[in-house]
Design a protein around this motif. Structure first.
Motif, short mmCIF file in Angstrom:
data_model
loop_
_atom_site.label_atom_id
_atom_site.label_comp_id
_atom_site.label_asym_id
_atom_site.label_seq_id
_atom_site.Cartn_x
_atom_site.Cartn_y
_atom_site.Cartn_z
N LEU A 153 77.47 -2.23 15.34
CA LEU A 153 77.38 -0.78 15.47
C LEU A 153 78.67 -0.11 14.99
CD1 LEU A 153 75.25 1.24 16.63
CD2 LEU A 153 76.50 1.11 18.79
N ALA A 154 79.81 -0.71 15.33
CA ALA A 154 81.09 -0.17 14.88
C ALA A 154 81.18 -0.16 13.36
CB ALA A 154 82.24 -0.99 15.47
N GLY A 155 80.66 -1.19 12.72
CA GLY A 155 80.64 -1.22 11.27
C GLY A 155 79.80 -0.10 10.68
N TRP B 23 70.30 3.28 13.97
CA TRP B 23 70.58 2.08 14.76
C TRP B 23 69.94 0.85 14.13
CZ3 TRP B 23 67.77 -1.68 17.16
CH2 TRP B 23 68.43 -2.44 18.14
N PRO B 24 70.68 -0.27 14.10
CA PRO B 24 72.05 -0.39 14.61
C PRO B 24 73.14 -0.10 13.59
CG PRO B 24 71.23 -2.55 14.06
CD PRO B 24 70.10 -1.59 13.78
N ASN B 25 72.83 -0.20 12.29
CA ASN B 25 73.95 -0.12 11.35
C ASN B 25 73.57 0.27 9.93
OD1 ASN B 25 72.71 -2.51 10.60
ND2 ASN B 25 74.23 -3.80 11.59
N ASP B 26 72.46 0.97 9.75
CA ASP B 26 72.15 1.54 8.45
C ASP B 26 72.75 2.94 8.38
OD1 ASP B 26 70.75 -0.58 7.38
OD2 ASP B 26 68.78 0.17 7.98
N VAL B 27 73.26 3.31 7.22
CA VAL B 27 73.79 4.64 7.00
C VAL B 27 72.80 5.41 6.14
CG1 VAL B 27 75.69 6.00 6.01
CG2 VAL B 27 76.16 3.85 7.20
N LEU B 28 72.33 6.54 6.67
CA LEU B 28 71.28 7.31 6.01
C LEU B 28 71.77 8.71 5.66
CD1 LEU B 28 68.15 6.55 8.26
CD2 LEU B 28 69.10 5.19 6.38
N PRO C 254 65.81 0.03 27.30
CA PRO C 254 66.77 -0.38 26.28
C PRO C 254 66.29 -1.62 25.53
CG PRO C 254 67.47 -1.24 28.40
CD PRO C 254 66.18 -0.47 28.64
N TYR C 255 66.64 -1.70 24.25
CA TYR C 255 66.33 -2.86 23.43
C TYR C 255 67.60 -3.26 22.67
CZ TYR C 255 61.50 -1.68 24.48
OH TYR C 255 60.31 -1.41 25.14
N ALA C 256 68.03 -4.48 22.90
CA ALA C 256 69.30 -4.93 22.32
C ALA C 256 69.19 -5.29 20.86
CB ALA C 256 69.84 -6.11 23.12
N SER C 257 67.98 -5.63 20.40
CA SER C 257 67.82 -6.02 19.01
C SER C 257 66.41 -5.65 18.56
CB SER C 257 68.04 -7.52 18.83
OG SER C 257 67.08 -8.27 19.57
N GLY C 258 66.23 -5.64 17.25
CA GLY C 258 64.95 -5.29 16.69
C GLY C 258 65.15 -4.48 15.42
N GLU C 259 64.06 -4.21 14.74
CA GLU C 259 64.10 -3.43 13.51
C GLU C 259 63.38 -2.12 13.73
OE1 GLU C 259 63.22 -3.90 8.74
OE2 GLU C 259 62.67 -5.50 10.11
N VAL C 260 64.08 -1.02 13.46
CA VAL C 260 63.55 0.30 13.73
C VAL C 260 62.97 0.90 12.46
CG1 VAL C 260 64.12 2.64 14.46
CG2 VAL C 260 65.16 0.72 15.62
N VAL C 261 61.81 1.50 12.60
CA VAL C 261 61.21 2.29 11.53
C VAL C 261 60.99 3.69 12.09
CG1 VAL C 261 59.23 2.62 10.01
CG2 VAL C 261 60.06 0.30 10.51
N ARG C 262 61.56 4.68 11.42
CA ARG C 262 61.37 6.07 11.85
C ARG C 262 60.01 6.55 11.39
NH1 ARG C 262 65.59 11.12 10.95
NH2 ARG C 262 64.13 12.77 11.46
N LEU C 263 59.22 7.12 12.32
CA LEU C 263 57.86 7.55 12.01
C LEU C 263 57.78 9.03 11.67
CD1 LEU C 263 55.95 5.58 14.80
CD2 LEU C 263 56.39 4.90 12.43
N THR C 264 58.74 9.83 12.11
CA THR C 264 58.77 11.27 11.80
C THR C 264 60.15 11.66 11.35
OG1 THR C 264 59.36 11.85 14.11
CG2 THR C 264 57.02 11.78 13.53
#
Length: 244
Positions: free
Chosen positions: A79-81, A100-105, A234-244
């Motif tokens: 996350l810091a990265g 989250w956790p570390n993509d820059v958009l 809370p979820y410590a890990s996983g892959e997020v897809v934004r739906l809206t």
């Protein structure tokens, strides 16, 4: 003026900056040793994805961290990265946020990504890939997010060495704060850049389970909070897809 505590190994071409840095870490390299390359032949991102960029168009770097905290807190350095990469991009005028956790958009387009791996002796290898001067035709097809670059977002782009100085300038204070205050201090900074809060998301867990709900922020340990029918979890890990 360059920070004398930072040693950057410049390479024209490598298979992976992460692998080059791991060898240096095993040999006892100090914290904030970095490997930057113009080309990666086998660059990798999270979940085994490849990071591809034409020669000279991206910042491709791996940075060695030697944190002073316990092992269970180290995942928050990913996350810091992401925070450091977002702050670096904002230095050059991009409206960058953290997914989250570390993509820059930038407005849903992916500008940069971070890969954190455990290294020898409790170290962390932080790999960052940021598109700098890529034009639309240079960027590879997207599997999730449409890629972008600083040039496309702002009309100009720094050289990779200049971008690296900005990245390191953002990362070092975060590493120091983490050593002093731990994961909650990093999470607090991530909330300021959170591009997902309040949006509908789908979280794909390693187990194959898919969780849908509203992104509700970032917990003190760095986990994403998702509000669903049964409340906020809370979820410590996983892959997020934004739906809206």
């Amino acid at each position: 003026m360059p920070d004398p505590r930072i040693l950057v190994h410049e390479r024209e071409s490598v298979a992976s900056t992460q692998d080059e840095l791991r060898a240096l870490a095993e040999a006892g390299a100090p914290a904030f040793t970095a490997v930057r390359a113009d080309v990666q032949r086998a660059g990798r991102g999270r979940r085994g994805r490849r990071w591809e960029a034409p020669a000279g168009t991206a910042l491709l770097v791996s940075i060695l961290l030697r944190p002073a905290r316990s092992a269970h807190e180290l995942p928050v350095l990913s996350l810091a990265g992401g925070i450091a990469a977002a702050e670096c991009a904002r230095t050059f005028g991009a409206d960058a946020g953290l997914s989250w956790p570390n993509d820059v958009l930038c407005e849903g387009r992916k500008l940069a990504g971070v890969l954190a791996e455990l290294g020898p002796d409790g170290s962390v290898l932080l790999g960052v890939g940021m598109n700098l001067c890529s034009r639309a035709g240079d960027l590879p097809p997207a599997d999730r997010l449409v890629p972008t670059s600083l040039l496309l977002e702002t009309g100009s782009a720094p050289s990779a060495p200049v971008a690296l100085l900005a990245l390191l300038g953002a990362l070092r204070p975060l590493a120091d704060v983490f050593d002093r205050e731990g994961a909650p201090a990093i999470a607090a900074r991530a909330r300021r850049l959170d591009a997902l809060a309040g949006t509908a998301v789908e979280l794909r867990l390693a187990s194959g389970e898919i969780v849908q709900g509203e992104a509700a922020g970032i917990a003190d340990d760095g986990a994403i909070l998702v509000r669903g029918a049964d409340g906020v979890r809370p979820y410590a890990s996983g892959e997020v897809v934004r739906l809206t």
